[in-house]
Design a protein around this motif. Structure first.
Motif, PDB file in Angstrom:
ATOM      1  N   GLY A  69      18.132-128.177  36.640  1.00 44.15           N
ATOM      2  CA  GLY A  69      17.520-128.609  37.793  1.00 44.15           C
ATOM      3  C   GLY A  69      17.410-127.134  38.870  1.00 44.15           C
ATOM      4  N   GLY A  70      16.271-126.960  39.263  1.00 44.42           N
ATOM      5  CA  GLY A  70      16.049-125.785  40.206  1.00 44.42           C
ATOM      6  C   GLY A  70      15.466-124.735  39.559  1.00 44.42           C
ATOM      7  N   THR A  71      14.881-124.794  37.844  1.00 44.01           N
ATOM      8  CA  THR A  71      14.794-123.441  37.114  1.00 44.01           C
ATOM      9  C   THR A  71      13.068-123.823  37.306  1.00 44.01           C
ATOM     10  N   ALA A  72      12.176-123.102  37.326  1.00 43.09           N
ATOM     11  CA  ALA A  72      11.021-122.840  36.909  1.00 43.09           C
ATOM     12  C   ALA A  72      10.067-123.131  36.055  1.00 43.09           C
ATOM     13  N   GLU A  73       8.776-123.961  35.839  1.00 43.18           N
ATOM     14  CA  GLU A  73       8.796-123.997  34.387  1.00 43.18           C
ATOM     15  C   GLU A  73       8.104-123.004  34.026  1.00 43.18           C
ATOM     16  N   THR A  74       8.300-122.639  32.231  1.00 43.09           N
ATOM     17  CA  THR A  74       8.109-121.479  32.350  1.00 43.09           C
ATOM     18  C   THR A  74       6.567-121.127  30.982  1.00 43.09           C
ATOM     19  N   PRO A  75       5.761-121.273  31.893  1.00 44.95           N
ATOM     20  CA  PRO A  75       4.346-120.468  30.307  1.00 44.95           C
ATOM     21  C   PRO A  75       4.979-120.392  28.590  1.00 44.95           C
ATOM     22  N   PHE A  76       4.230-120.817  28.174  1.00 50.32           N
ATOM     23  CA  PHE A  76       3.627-120.128  26.609  1.00 50.32           C
ATOM     24  C   PHE A  76       3.063-119.586  26.592  1.00 50.32           C
ATOM     25  N   PHE A  77       3.198-118.457  25.313  1.00 49.11           N
ATOM     26  CA  PHE A  77       2.887-117.305  25.074  1.00 49.11           C
ATOM     27  C   PHE A  77       1.533-117.538  24.590  1.00 49.11           C
ATOM     28  N   ALA A  78       0.491-117.240  25.109  1.00 46.06           N
ATOM     29  CA  ALA A  78      -0.782-117.168  24.282  1.00 46.06           C
ATOM     30  C   ALA A  78      -1.098-118.036  23.499  1.00 46.06           C
ATOM     31  N   VAL A  79      -2.012-119.042  24.384  1.00 51.38           N
ATOM     32  CA  VAL A  79      -2.629-119.931  22.778  1.00 51.38           C
ATOM     33  C   VAL A  79      -4.090-120.046  22.788  1.00 51.38           C
ATOM     34  N   PRO A  80      -4.595-119.880  21.373  1.00 55.13           N
ATOM     35  CA  PRO A  80      -5.665-120.168  20.810  1.00 55.13           C
ATOM     36  C   PRO A  80      -7.097-121.075  22.156  1.00 55.13           C
ATOM     37  N   TRP A  81      -6.057-122.233  21.983  1.00 58.44           N
ATOM     38  CA  TRP A  81      -6.746-123.079  22.104  1.00 58.44           C
ATOM     39  C   TRP A  81      -5.795-123.916  23.400  1.00 58.44           C
ATOM     40  N   ASP A  82      -6.677-125.110  24.766  1.00 55.80           N
ATOM     41  CA  ASP A  82      -6.039-125.208  25.813  1.00 55.80           C
ATOM     42  C   ASP A  82      -5.516-126.374  25.898  1.00 55.80           C
ATOM     43  N   VAL A  83      -5.041-126.860  24.681  1.00 55.21           N
ATOM     44  CA  VAL A  83      -4.774-128.848  24.426  1.00 55.21           C
ATOM     45  C   VAL A  83      -4.069-128.211  23.203  1.00 55.21           C
ATOM     46  N   GLY A  84      -2.675-128.937  23.578  1.00 55.78           N
ATOM     47  CA  GLY A  84      -1.623-129.020  21.667  1.00 55.78           C
ATOM     48  C   GLY A  84      -0.507-129.004  22.530  1.00 55.78           C
ATOM     49  N   TYR A  85       0.736-128.533  21.641  1.00 51.20           N
ATOM     50  CA  TYR A  85       2.324-128.778  21.908  1.00 51.20           C
ATOM     51  C   TYR A  85       2.637-128.414  23.071  1.00 51.20           C
ATOM     52  N   HIS A  86       2.122-127.259  23.303  1.00 52.19           N
ATOM     53  CA  HIS A  86       2.104-126.410  24.308  1.00 52.19           C
ATOM     54  C   HIS A  86       1.882-127.240  25.855  1.00 52.19           C
ATOM     55  N   THR A  87       0.641-127.483  25.692  1.00 50.23           N
ATOM     56  CA  THR A  87       0.780-128.295  27.391  1.00 50.23           C
ATOM     57  C   THR A  87       1.682-129.829  27.156  1.00 50.23           C
ATOM     58  N   ALA A  88       2.309-130.158  26.279  1.00 51.77           N
ATOM     59  CA  ALA A  88       2.766-131.828  25.527  1.00 51.77           C
ATOM     60  C   ALA A  88       4.052-131.416  26.278  1.00 51.77           C
ATOM     61  N   MET A  89       4.620-130.224  26.505  1.00 47.64           N
ATOM     62  CA  MET A  89       6.293-130.315  26.328  1.00 47.64           C
ATOM     63  C   MET A  89       6.156-129.361  27.902  1.00 47.64           C
ATOM     64  N   ASP A  90       7.845-129.342  28.828  1.00 47.20           N
ATOM     65  CA  ASP A  90       7.549-129.196  29.801  1.00 47.20           C
ATOM     66  C   ASP A  90       8.616-128.297  29.688  1.00 47.20           C
ATOM     67  N   THR A  91       8.413-127.177  29.771  1.00 49.66           N
ATOM     68  CA  THR A  91       9.540-126.025  29.413  1.00 49.66           C
ATOM     69  C   THR A  91      10.071-125.090  30.458  1.00 49.66           C
ATOM     70  N   ARG A  92      10.948-124.875  30.517  1.00 50.74           N
ATOM     71  CA  ARG A  92      12.223-124.258  31.431  1.00 50.74           C
ATOM     72  C   ARG A  92      13.227-123.281  30.782  1.00 50.74           C
ATOM     73  N   PHE A  93      12.700-122.126  30.719  1.00 49.31           N
ATOM     74  CA  PHE A  93      14.169-121.044  30.204  1.00 49.31           C
ATOM     75  C   PHE A  93      15.157-120.533  30.896  1.00 49.31           C
ATOM     76  N   THR A  94      16.246-120.641  30.998  1.00 51.77           N
ATOM     77  CA  THR A  94      17.058-120.225  32.173  1.00 51.77           C
ATOM     78  C   THR A  94      17.570-118.747  31.345  1.00 51.77           C
ATOM     79  N   GLU A  95      17.524-118.302  30.160  1.00 56.25           N
ATOM     80  CA  GLU A  95      17.652-117.272  29.035  1.00 56.25           C
ATOM     81  C   GLU A  95      16.626-116.282  28.254  1.00 56.25           C
ATOM     82  N   GLY A  96      15.851-115.767  28.781  1.00 53.93           N
ATOM     83  CA  GLY A  96      14.242-114.794  27.940  1.00 53.93           C
ATOM     84  C   GLY A  96      13.710-116.044  28.607  1.00 53.93           C
ATOM     85  N   THR A  97      12.018-116.336  27.839  1.00 51.77           N
ATOM     86  CA  THR A  97      10.829-115.982  28.372  1.00 51.77           C
ATOM     87  C   THR A  97       9.909-116.376  26.861  1.00 51.77           C
TER      88      THR A  97
END
Length: 263
Positions: free
Chosen positions: A128-156
């Motif tokens: 709660g209150g944590t901003a969405e964290t983008p994945f590392f650069a992936v060469p394609w627009d659609v995949g697992y990396h866009t199907a999951m909402d990811t929010r880091f509280t430590e690291g990225t």
């Protein structure tokens, strides 16, 4: 623009067609191991004749080759069944090919009434209150990396070192079917090596050849947290070890053996 809003579409009782949302970061023709792990986990729990008084407590996956983005057949086998525990296996086979992924699960009988209460351990900061964290650069627009909402509280994903990441499925595992608690944790658990990556994604591969998940309870709510650490030996073998949580507290652990090599 993705046309499907699920990881898989069911074409028969045991056959599934993967969508572009299963695509992993390593190869445009291969799936991230999280969605097929969840698909096998669901088959292990919901196979015909499965006992409803048992729950998956441990599952180990062997990823013998990359899981292709093409129709898949899921099969299950009971290895041993007893009064309190049973051992069940499942396999994932692409159309016209040999099995690419195996799972072996220990299912344990649950109590008919609540047992003694035991403290679950420390909680991690909530999503709660944590901003969405983008994945590392992936060469394609659609995949697992866009199907999951990811929010880091430590690291990225873009920082090297340990990481703690809350993950939430943006869509069902199977089109038109309810998301199960086990789906949520198994889709996320295979991401430990990416969450705690210690190497440059553009210069190295650090792919897991297996995944083991232990669960003392299944998650409650939409979010699963993977609190991961990775170690790598100069010989090119690594281990990603993670504590798993939901917003209520710890739920288990996961581990991945890694193959590490220059790109």
């Amino acid at each position: 623009m993705a046309q499907h809003q699920a990881f898989y579409e069911r074409t028969s009782e045991s056959r599934f067609s993967p969508t572009e949302h299963t695509r992993g970061p390593w190869d445009p023709g291969s799936q991230h191991a999280g969605p097929p792990a969840a698909l096998l986990g669901r088959a292990l729990e919901e196979r015909p004749g499965a006992r409803t008084d048992m729950r998956l407590a441990r599952v180990t996956y062997e990823i013998v080759r990359p899981v292709p983005i093409r129709p898949l057949e899921v099969t299950t086998t009971v290895v041993r069944t007893g009064r309190s525990v049973e051992l069940v296996e499942a396999a994932l086979t692409p159309e016209g090919g040999a099995p690419v992924m195996f799972a072996r699960a220990l299912r344990v009988r649950t109590l008919g009434e609540p047992g003694p209460a035991v403290a679950e351990g420390p909680q991690v900061p909530s999503p709660g209150g944590t901003a969405e964290t983008p994945f590392f650069a992936v060469p394609w627009d659609v995949g697992y990396h866009t199907a999951m909402d990811t929010r880091f509280t430590e690291g990225t994903f873009r920082e090297r070192g340990p990481g703690t990441c809350w993950m939430r499925m943006r869509m069902p595992l199977v089109a038109g079917e309810e998301i199960r608690p086990l789906d949520r944790v198994l889709v996320a658990a295979d991401s430990g090596n990416g969450i705690s990556n210690v190497l440059d994604f553009e210069r190295h591969v650090f792919v897991n050849a297996d995944l083991t998940v232990h669960l003392h309870r299944h998650p409650v709510g939409e979010w699963v947290c993977v609190e991961a650490r990775t170690s790598v030996d100069p010989a090119g073998i690594g281990l990603a070890d993670a504590r798993l949580h939901d917003e209520k507290g710890p739920i288990g652990r996961s581990a991945q053996s890694l193959f590490v090599a220059p790109r």
